[in-house]
Write an enzyme that holds these catalytic residues in place. Structure first.
Site, PDB file in Angstrom:
ATOM      1  N   ASP A 159       0.827  -1.219   0.000  1.00  0.00           N
ATOM      2  CA  ASP A 159       0.000   0.000   0.000  1.00  0.00           C
ATOM      3  C   ASP A 159       0.860   1.267   0.000  1.00  0.00           C
ATOM      4  O   ASP A 159       2.095   1.202  -0.047  1.00  0.00           O
ATOM      5  CB  ASP A 159      -0.951  -0.064   1.213  1.00  0.00           C
ATOM      6  CG  ASP A 159      -2.298   0.571   0.922  1.00  0.00           C
ATOM      7  OD1 ASP A 159      -2.382   1.400   0.011  1.00  0.00           O
ATOM      8  OD2 ASP A 159      -3.262   0.238   1.634  1.00  0.00           O
ATOM      9  N   ASP A 212      -9.999   3.612  -3.461  1.00  0.00           N
ATOM     10  CA  ASP A 212     -10.728   2.462  -2.899  1.00  0.00           C
ATOM     11  C   ASP A 212     -12.140   2.341  -3.466  1.00  0.00           C
ATOM     12  O   ASP A 212     -12.827   3.342  -3.679  1.00  0.00           O
ATOM     13  CB  ASP A 212     -10.837   2.604  -1.378  1.00  0.00           C
ATOM     14  CG  ASP A 212      -9.483   2.443  -0.719  1.00  0.00           C
ATOM     15  OD1 ASP A 212      -8.458   2.491  -1.431  1.00  0.00           O
ATOM     16  OD2 ASP A 212      -9.457   2.282   0.512  1.00  0.00           O
TER      17      ASP A 212
END
Ligand code: GLA
Length: 617
Positions: A159, A212
């Protein structure tokens, strides 16, 4: 030069530069993720609330629900699996002692034992997005990659949170790429930096093209730029040419089954993710799936579009008032077509053959209806529900059907069964290794792996197994018949031989087996295996007499020693390995003694030569 010429040249240079940026000419080839990865990820449903009991239940359900059989292999932990602070006093990452008390290695063993793979989550910055102290891999790339490898991790999602000043995104991701390449284990590398950049296809196996995903159809206006299903499709479709085997655009994980959308909308997510050759990571609580959600996630014909070996990402060929036609070319020469309805009412959508580059008459199969619709000339029209998608497979002319795998020939259980000649395998990590005296075997075996040897003929009975093994640890090999859960006929408890290159013959008793069976060698623990064989009441007991006459003349001489269905040079080479040996010296080569005279020599080659290039069965 005239001004207008200069302008044209500048425009051309611009077009070429744009093409170069968008066409992925050099994908990273680490040998894995040749089709889009499939599995389950914890984030969309559990967020930061994950623990080992729940994850083990997910592993159990991936098997019992049929997900594993449909191809969902990776079980991926997302954020917040680490302790707080995340490192021990030596700087190594550790799992949360309350939520993952047995540690990640034990979890990986459990997951591998189910025939699944374990994925984990990390971050290129100082801390992951959950913000736990010391949880980022910045400056720890090598160490963390080695830790993951030592635990048996198969997939890393990496990430993009809490980035220290002065960091460069590309450099950080490439550092982890190098660390993974050197960690000694194939690990799928999933870049999660929330946008596409042109260096990503040569750096990871997949890369997020969006922020997201939300459990919504349309997330336009979301404060963080998060996206709904339809927004994600639009963003991900900008990078079509970058996708290919081993390198995939990632429009984020599936929300199917998380209740924020209609069943039609979830069916669209599945349809379009498959059309775009996207990773399929389900993100729902699969322990409580309704039948309608299972029907979406487990539709094997739609999954086959995603997993097609050509690896082309599908693209939009027509868009009119929210009615869209998409096409994805497939390896067998057919085309997958999606009819997508963005409108709030049912629409009739037509695909013209000219939109997808075909002419004449073509047959149409509807993959959600699981129905052949017949043959159509020039076009096909379907009624598509609001926010729904119809997925079709369209074929013209004869389809290049894959050549069926020939049934392997029967092989005597009393011959030396070379470990590397397996017919089936449940692992991508097992490798063919050099063993002793120039031989080959299998290594890099892990807990939960198995190998299958098909159509082994035990004749009138066999009561023991012998294997040539090397092991610096200890391991058990369960011998089962006909399936991974079939009858257990014995267990070879492999004693350590000191190291991975010292081979010894080790033996165990088995319960008496007769007739033809598939043999499953089920491994708990790591071992190197060169060959194995069975012995019993009807096999020679003497191993040391040159006057030995074979008693088992019933062993069929097929000539197809490697069981690939055809007699050819490969079989002669196998036979040559025993050339001029007397059967009494080597009781395992009974099968090669074509004329049953007790010795392997030119006369047997002559018999084999007569069968040359013939197909067995
Ligand atoms: C980021 C990622 C998500 C998820 C969370 C975890 O937002 O994009 O997919 O991994 O972090 O904190």
């Amino acid at each position: 030069m005239k001004k207008s010429y200069l302008l044209i040249i500048l425009i051309l240079v611009g077009i070429i530069a744009t093409l170069l940026v968008n066409i992925n000419v050099r994908a990273w080839d680490n040998g894995i993720a040749k089709t889009p990865p499939m599995g389950w990820n914890s984030w969309n449903i559990f967020h930061e609330n994950i623990n080992e009991t729940q994850i083990k239940q997910i592993a159990d359900t991936m098997v019992s629900s049929g997900m594993k059989d449909a191809g969902y292999i990776y079980l991926n932990l997302d954020d917040n699996w680490m302790a707080n602070p995340a490192r021990d006093s030596n700087g190594n990452l550790i799992s949360d002692p309350t939520r993952f008390p047995s540690g990640i290695k034990a979890l990986a063993d459990y997951v591998h034992g189910k025939g699944l793979k374990l994925g984990i989550y990390g971050d290129r910055g100082a801390k992951t997005c959950a913000g736990v102290a010391q949880s980022g891999s910045k400056g720890y790339e090598d160490r963390d990659a080695k830790t993951f490898a030592s635990w048996g991790i198969d997939y890393l999602k990496y990430d993009n949170c809490n980035i220290p000043n002065g960091s460069d995104m590309k450099t950080d991701y490439q550092k982890m790429q190098t660390a993974l390449a050197n960690c000694g284990r194939p690990i799928v590398f999933s870049i999660c930096a929330w946008e596409y950049q042109s260096w990503m296809p040569s750096t990871g196996n997949l890369w997020r093209t969006t922020r997201d995903i939300l459990d919504q159809w349309d997330g336009t206006g979301n404060a963080y730029g998060f996206v709904g299903i339809i927004n994600s499709i639009d963003q991900n479709s900008k990078y079509t040419s970058s996708a290919g085997p081993g390198a995939w655009n990632d429009p984020d994980m599936l929300e199917i089954g998380n209740t924020g959308c209609t069943v039609e909308e979830y069916r669209t997510q599945m349809s379009m993710w498959c059309m775009m050759a996207s990773p399929l990571l389900s993100g729902n609580d699969i322990r409580k799936m309704s039948q309608s959600i299972k029907d979406i996630l487990l539709n094997k014909e739609v999954i086959a579009i995603d997993q097609d070996s050509l690896g082309k990402q599908g693209y939009r060929v027509k868009s009119s008032n929210g009615n869209e036609v998409w096409v994805k070319p497939l390896a067998d020469g057919t085309k997958a077509v999606a009819l997508l309805n963005r409108n709030s009412s049912t629409q009739s959508i037509t695909v013209n053959w000219s939109d997808i580059g075909i002419t004449g008459s073509a047959s149409v199969r509807d993959l959600w209806a699981k129905a052949d619709k017949g043959s159509f000339n020039g076009s096909y029209t379907a009624s598509v529900a609001s926010h729904g998608t119809v997925v079709l497979k369209i074929s013209t002319g004869p389809v290049n059907t894959p050549v069926p795998t020939p049934t392997p020939a029967e092989i005597s259980a009393f011959t030396k069964l070379e470990a590397e000649n397996y017919n089936d395998i449940n692992s991508s990590t097992i490798q063919i290794v050099d063993t002793v005296n120039g031989g080959k075997g299998v290594g890099y075996i892990e807990n939960g792996n198995y190998l299958v040897y098909k159509r082994i003929n035990f004749g009138n009975g066999s009561t023991s197994l012998k294997a040539l093994v090397a092991d610096s640890l200890t391991a058990n090999i369960d011998i089962r018949l006909n399936s991974p859960t079939g009858t257990l006929i014995g267990t070879l408890k492999v004693a350590t031989t000191g190291d991975w290159n010292t081979y010894t013959e080790q033996t165990c008793d088995i319960s008496k087996v007769t007739g033809v069976n598939d043999v499953y060698l089920m491994f708990s623990g790591a071992v190197n295996l060169d060959w194995f064989t069975f012995a019993g009441s009807n096999t020679p007991t003497s191993t040391n007499t040159s006057t030995y006459t074979p008693t088992n003349t019933s062993v069929a001489f097929t000539g197809d020693f490697n069981g690939d269905g055809v007699v050819n040079m490969a079989d002669i080479i196998i036979m040559a390995g025993s050339f001029n040996s007397v059967l009494g010296d080597n009781k395992y080569n009974l099968l090669y003694d074509a004329n049953k005279d007790g010795v392997i020599n030119m006369s047997d080659v002559m018999v084999l030569a007569l069968k040359f290039n013939t197909f067995v069965n």
